[in-house]
Design a protein around this motif. Sequence first.
Motif, short mmCIF file in Angstrom:
data_model
loop_
_atom_site.label_atom_id
_atom_site.label_comp_id
_atom_site.label_asym_id
_atom_site.label_seq_id
_atom_site.Cartn_x
_atom_site.Cartn_y
_atom_site.Cartn_z
N UNK A 1 0.87 -1.26 0.06
CA UNK A 1 0.03 -0.08 0.17
C UNK A 1 0.76 1.48 0.08
N UNK A 2 1.92 1.32 0.94
CA UNK A 2 2.66 2.54 0.96
C UNK A 2 3.46 2.71 -0.31
N UNK A 3 3.95 1.50 -0.93
CA UNK A 3 4.67 1.93 -2.35
C UNK A 3 3.72 2.38 -3.34
N UNK A 4 2.55 1.81 -3.44
CA UNK A 4 1.36 2.18 -4.35
C UNK A 4 0.97 3.79 -4.08
N UNK A 5 1.00 4.20 -3.24
CA UNK A 5 0.49 5.65 -2.84
C UNK A 5 1.71 6.55 -3.10
N UNK A 6 3.09 6.05 -2.86
CA UNK A 6 4.11 7.06 -3.14
C UNK A 6 4.61 6.98 -4.47
N UNK A 7 4.14 5.75 -5.36
CA UNK A 7 4.42 5.71 -6.75
C UNK A 7 3.36 6.60 -7.42
N UNK A 8 2.26 6.60 -6.79
CA UNK A 8 1.14 7.35 -7.45
C UNK A 8 1.60 8.80 -7.47
N UNK A 9 1.97 9.02 -6.00
CA UNK A 9 2.26 10.55 -6.01
C UNK A 9 3.38 10.99 -6.66
N UNK A 10 4.32 10.28 -6.90
CA UNK A 10 5.81 10.60 -7.66
C UNK A 10 5.55 10.60 -9.09
N UNK A 11 4.53 9.53 -9.65
CA UNK A 11 4.21 9.74 -11.16
C UNK A 11 3.25 10.74 -11.56
N UNK A 12 2.65 11.24 -10.47
CA UNK A 12 1.44 12.60 -10.78
C UNK A 12 1.92 13.62 -10.13
N UNK A 13 3.01 14.48 -10.44
CA UNK A 13 3.48 15.83 -10.00
C UNK A 13 2.45 16.89 -10.01
N UNK A 14 1.17 16.53 -10.68
CA UNK A 14 0.23 17.88 -10.73
C UNK A 14 -0.86 17.54 -9.91
N UNK A 15 -0.59 16.34 -9.09
CA UNK A 15 -2.04 15.82 -8.42
C UNK A 15 -2.27 16.98 -7.53
N UNK A 16 -3.71 17.36 -7.06
CA UNK A 16 -4.15 18.36 -6.46
C UNK A 16 -3.61 17.78 -4.94
N UNK A 17 -3.77 19.07 -4.08
CA UNK A 17 -3.44 18.90 -2.88
C UNK A 17 -3.98 17.79 -2.10
N UNK A 18 -5.78 18.04 -2.37
CA UNK A 18 -6.56 17.29 -1.48
C UNK A 18 -6.19 15.81 -1.68
N UNK A 19 -6.07 15.35 -2.92
CA UNK A 19 -5.72 13.85 -3.19
C UNK A 19 -4.39 13.50 -2.68
N UNK A 20 -3.47 14.38 -2.99
CA UNK A 20 -2.20 14.11 -2.33
C UNK A 20 -2.20 13.88 -0.79
#
Length: 488
Positions: free
Chosen positions: A281-300
């Motif tokens: 789970x940790x790896x999935x969330x971190x990978x998602x955040x790292x691969x989407x630099x334009x992710x909105x702050x609420x989702x991040x």
Amino acid sequence: MVLKKRFSYRWKLFIPLLGMLWTLAAVVIVYQYMHEVESRGEIIRKQVDLISKRILDAYTHNTDLRQYMNFVNNHFTKELLDDASLCVYDTQTGRLEYYAGLPVIQDFSDAAVRPEIEDAVKFGKGEVVTKDQDGTIFFYKALKSEDGKIIVHTSVPYTVQVIDALKSNSNFYWILLFIVLTATIIAYYSTRLLSKNISILRDFANNAADGKIEYDTSKFPHDELGDISRQIVKLYTEKSEAIVRSEREHEIALHAIKDKALTKKQLTNNINHELKTPIGVIKGYIDTIMSNPDMDEATKARFLSRTQENVERLCNLLSDVSEITRLEDGAGNIPVAEVDFHDLVYTIESDLRVSGLAGNMAFKYDIPLDCVVKGNAGLLSGLVSNLIKNAAQHSHGTEMGLRLVVESEKYYTFSFYDNGGGVDPEHLPHLFERFYRIDAGRSRKVGGTGLGLPIVKNTIEALGGSVSVHNRAGGGLEFLFTLKKWHT
């Protein structure tokens, strides 16, 4: 190959003993017979010597020798010696004056051929034992009178028949025979008694070779050899039982080692399985955040919050694994001291308001003052906290509590309960197993590691107590556990 028939120990002992007895008896008989032969010969010689001296004495006293010789002649022929002879020679004329029996020589001139007569002429007396032409042994004796005028010459056949004519007392031989027969009977039964122990020991050895350990020692006689035999059986039995116990203990130890290895293997596998989920789970969330630099702050922020929850879950899991490993491997090395259990529970209850460990459930306790136990404050705090945490996460109740229910001389018995829904009976035996979950999905969702109750059980057992669990009649679970009293 034909095996020779073996003599039993009894006959090996009896036959030599019997041989010695009869050999000794034979030696005594032969010795006694030879002694009697010699004694009888001595009697004959003494009788002849006595007759010769009587003749010389009669001659000295001028007694008529003819009448005396007639008496002697009748005595020889009727009493004892038919072939004996008694002759009186005149040394001056050489004539044979008187005789009884058959004369050995007719004339004194033949004296040169008789060594005993030569000795009598020279020394006053002479005697000799010689063998005649027909093989008969004769005893010859010659005595000279004091004035040297006559010589009395006697000859006696020295044969067995003559010697046996002197009857001896045969009671000695009957007594000896009786003694030997009695000794033979005693030896027979004595060797039988002695060999009985050997036979019984042989039977015991055969039974032992067949693996039969138990043996009736009452068969052995009550003597020194019997006592030794019983000791041998006792030592063998104790050694055999010790070997059996050692083998059994070895099997138990091997089984325990295998169980421990299997438990560790299962624990390792379960830990790997439990680690995969939060790490994934940790790896999935971190990978998602790292691969989407334009992710909105609420989702991040939501992703980071989920990551933080799984990191905390991972930390709790590692902490519980470390705790249960320490309890299992170092149970005998845990430091114990005097712990006031009332004060410990009071402190935990006060911290619940801040920690929120009890969730929405109320916690009550009924522990008397000065309830002092033998334990480890840190482990006991973890014990109570794990019970509270387990009830808050899984009981679905509104209330939980801890109270003292029984006090004995050595132990306190405590009850931890809740008013939740309890568990199905088939789950009760498995509640203290590592990573056992009734509802695996919900347990992981609420953050449980599956090691809380195993830590409770290991803690109590490491402190010398015991624990059990059952469903309450009014609903919920009740854990009963014991702790040792502190004795000064």
